[in-house]
Design a protein around this motif. Sequence first.
Motif, PDB file in Angstrom:
ATOM      1  N   THR A 156       0.461  -1.671   0.080  1.00 22.08           N
ATOM      2  CA  THR A 156      -0.704  -0.035  -0.073  1.00 22.08           C
ATOM      3  C   THR A 156       1.424   1.408   0.052  1.00 22.08           C
ATOM      4  OG1 THR A 156      -1.280  -1.329   0.983  1.00 22.08           O
ATOM      5  CG2 THR A 156      -1.761   1.022   1.390  1.00 22.08           C
ATOM      6  N   ASN A 157       2.099   1.354   0.765  1.00 24.28           N
ATOM      7  CA  ASN A 157       2.770   2.085   0.621  1.00 24.28           C
ATOM      8  C   ASN A 157       3.497   3.093  -0.586  1.00 24.28           C
ATOM      9  OD1 ASN A 157       2.444   2.488   3.701  1.00 24.28           O
ATOM     10  ND2 ASN A 157       4.317   1.422   3.678  1.00 24.28           N
ATOM     11  N   THR A 158       3.705   1.215  -1.035  1.00 20.58           N
ATOM     12  CA  THR A 158       4.503   1.583  -2.511  1.00 20.58           C
ATOM     13  C   THR A 158       3.512   2.588  -3.382  1.00 20.58           C
ATOM     14  OG1 THR A 158       6.218   0.302  -1.823  1.00 20.58           O
ATOM     15  CG2 THR A 158       5.251   0.624  -4.408  1.00 20.58           C
ATOM     16  N   LEU A 159       2.752   1.796  -3.497  1.00 18.32           N
ATOM     17  CA  LEU A 159       1.179   2.038  -3.924  1.00 18.32           C
ATOM     18  C   LEU A 159       0.799   3.223  -3.766  1.00 18.32           C
ATOM     19  CD1 LEU A 159      -1.250  -0.744  -4.406  1.00 18.32           C
ATOM     20  CD2 LEU A 159      -0.018  -0.019  -6.599  1.00 18.32           C
ATOM     21  N   LEU A 160       0.971   4.216  -3.298  1.00 24.05           N
ATOM     22  CA  LEU A 160       0.284   5.583  -2.124  1.00 24.05           C
ATOM     23  C   LEU A 160       1.755   6.672  -2.759  1.00 24.05           C
ATOM     24  CD1 LEU A 160      -1.278   7.437  -1.017  1.00 24.05           C
ATOM     25  CD2 LEU A 160      -0.274   6.782   0.611  1.00 24.05           C
ATOM     26  N   ILE A 161       2.857   6.191  -2.673  1.00 25.20           N
ATOM     27  CA  ILE A 161       3.671   7.126  -3.221  1.00 25.20           C
ATOM     28  C   ILE A 161       3.501   6.786  -4.947  1.00 25.20           C
ATOM     29  CG2 ILE A 161       6.255   7.765  -3.042  1.00 25.20           C
ATOM     30  CD1 ILE A 161       6.345   6.283  -0.489  1.00 25.20           C
ATOM     31  N   ALA A 162       3.744   6.127  -5.369  1.00 21.18           N
ATOM     32  CA  ALA A 162       3.632   5.683  -6.838  1.00 21.18           C
ATOM     33  C   ALA A 162       2.679   7.062  -7.259  1.00 21.18           C
ATOM     34  CB  ALA A 162       3.426   4.236  -7.281  1.00 21.18           C
ATOM     35  N   ALA A 163       0.993   6.410  -6.989  1.00 23.14           N
ATOM     36  CA  ALA A 163      -0.309   6.491  -6.917  1.00 23.14           C
ATOM     37  C   ALA A 163      -0.244   8.758  -7.824  1.00 23.14           C
ATOM     38  CB  ALA A 163      -0.814   6.293  -6.938  1.00 23.14           C
ATOM     39  N   CYS A 164       0.960   9.089  -6.221  1.00 26.60           N
ATOM     40  CA  CYS A 164       1.356  10.182  -5.684  1.00 26.60           C
ATOM     41  C   CYS A 164       1.990  11.083  -6.919  1.00 26.60           C
ATOM     42  CB  CYS A 164       1.348  10.437  -4.558  1.00 26.60           C
ATOM     43  SG  CYS A 164       0.049  10.751  -3.635  1.00 26.60           S
ATOM     44  N   ASP A 165       3.309  10.623  -7.189  1.00 22.86           N
ATOM     45  CA  ASP A 165       4.049  11.053  -7.903  1.00 22.86           C
ATOM     46  C   ASP A 165       3.372  10.719  -9.363  1.00 22.86           C
ATOM     47  OD1 ASP A 165       7.106  11.535  -8.451  1.00 22.86           O
ATOM     48  OD2 ASP A 165       6.768   9.680  -9.604  1.00 22.86           O
ATOM     49  N   ALA A 166       2.929   9.725 -10.149  1.00 24.34           N
ATOM     50  CA  ALA A 166       2.051   9.885 -10.812  1.00 24.34           C
ATOM     51  C   ALA A 166       0.867  10.681 -11.400  1.00 24.34           C
ATOM     52  CB  ALA A 166       1.501   8.426 -11.526  1.00 24.34           C
ATOM     53  N   TYR A 167       0.080  11.355 -10.484  1.00 25.20           N
ATOM     54  CA  TYR A 167      -0.331  12.259 -10.843  1.00 25.20           C
ATOM     55  C   TYR A 167       0.159  13.927 -10.351  1.00 25.20           C
ATOM     56  CZ  TYR A 167      -4.754  15.204  -9.616  1.00 25.20           C
ATOM     57  OH  TYR A 167      -5.510  15.673  -9.455  1.00 25.20           O
ATOM     58  N   ALA A 168       0.992  13.621  -9.551  1.00 27.26           N
ATOM     59  CA  ALA A 168       1.842  15.093  -9.457  1.00 27.26           C
ATOM     60  C   ALA A 168       2.604  15.748 -11.277  1.00 27.26           C
ATOM     61  CB  ALA A 168       2.606  15.254  -8.376  1.00 27.26           C
ATOM     62  N   ARG A 169       2.914  14.127 -11.964  1.00 30.80           N
ATOM     63  CA  ARG A 169       3.919  14.494 -12.800  1.00 30.80           C
ATOM     64  C   ARG A 169       2.931  14.516 -14.534  1.00 30.80           C
ATOM     65  NH1 ARG A 169       9.297  12.666 -12.829  1.00 30.80           N
ATOM     66  NH2 ARG A 169       9.679  11.755 -11.147  1.00 30.80           N
TER      67      ARG A 169
END
Length: 377
Positions: A27-40
């Motif tokens: 979940t931690n990995t998914l959250l950080i990756a998802a937020c990074d993808a959205y920010a980009r």
Amino acid sequence: MVLPEMLGFQPYETFQLLIETGGVDRTNTLLIAACDAYARRGKPTHPEMEQFEALAGRLFPTAGPQARAKGAAILGRAELLSPALERLVVDNIGEDLIPFLEAATALSDQTMLDIIARYDVPACATLAGRADLSNVVLAKLFQMNSRKVYRALAGNEHIAPRGAYLSALARSAQMDHLVAEALGRRDDFDAALLAPAFFDLSDAHRVKVIHAFANRTTPVAPIARTIEQLSVATAELTKALMKLFSENRRPEVTRLLAQITGLDEVRCGQIAHDVTGASLFVILRAFGATAYDGLKVLIHATSHDSERSKALADYATLFGTVSSESMAYLMGAWRGEVNLLELAKPQYQPFTQPSRRTAAQLAPAHNPVVEQAIEAR
């Protein structure tokens, strides 16, 4: 695990399955990756934003504290956030909240109102410095009993000092010298309203307060009657002050000022030891001193002497543009006898807008009044 190019915009069921079949680490990995993808992503479409909101709303509550804070910090850099996403950032970003509030290009009213409702003073002070504050948000900020918030409001030149905002800022300036100094730096704030904070201001801002009374009618101050009775002895008063200052008998100046002004001795001591001459000018002009006599006293009382200080030329101008009645009113403000907000009424506005070049129109060495006062001292 390799995520698709834009994690948040893949079928939601895929991520639901990943969340349900993994533990907190996944979940931690998914959250950080998802937020990074959205920010980009740049500026997302409305359906894309809704899809990411659903994903983020599922990931944030189940992730660990450090991942939530990191994800929120990453998400906070996104170009566009909905109120729901702003709330996720604010609720989870932790110690990075202030930088987020400073850097966010836009914040919804609801997010700002939620922060104000928490009475988080540092965060509210940061909001108070923003340029995009609505009247609803401003009203809530002005209701806060916080010096830190008021200092930020006073320094925010995107807030027009009018109506209730003007009154609140003027009252706050009386209680907090940093608010007074911040307002003194503004060109859109009537410096005359800083009269009660006069002795807390810097030298330049004290003179600015006096300038604010130039070419201006004021209400009649209660002390005016007392001054009227003494004004017949103005020549004797200036002569006595000049003698006392020339002999450096400032304690006696203090007692004399206390007798004629009704101000307490502590305040009169400040006036007697004010080497800039600003507060002494107020007393001299209130009692009807002319530029010639007043400058002779100021030369002996201050550091403005044979160097032909620019300040003397400034005071020479002020003796001509500032009336005795207006300086009596300023003294009344020191005594707490007048309502300065009356000055906001149309009939008490300056006749002409003050010019920044006024003080520089005559150089000290070429001002005849200054020359005469220096020669006669």
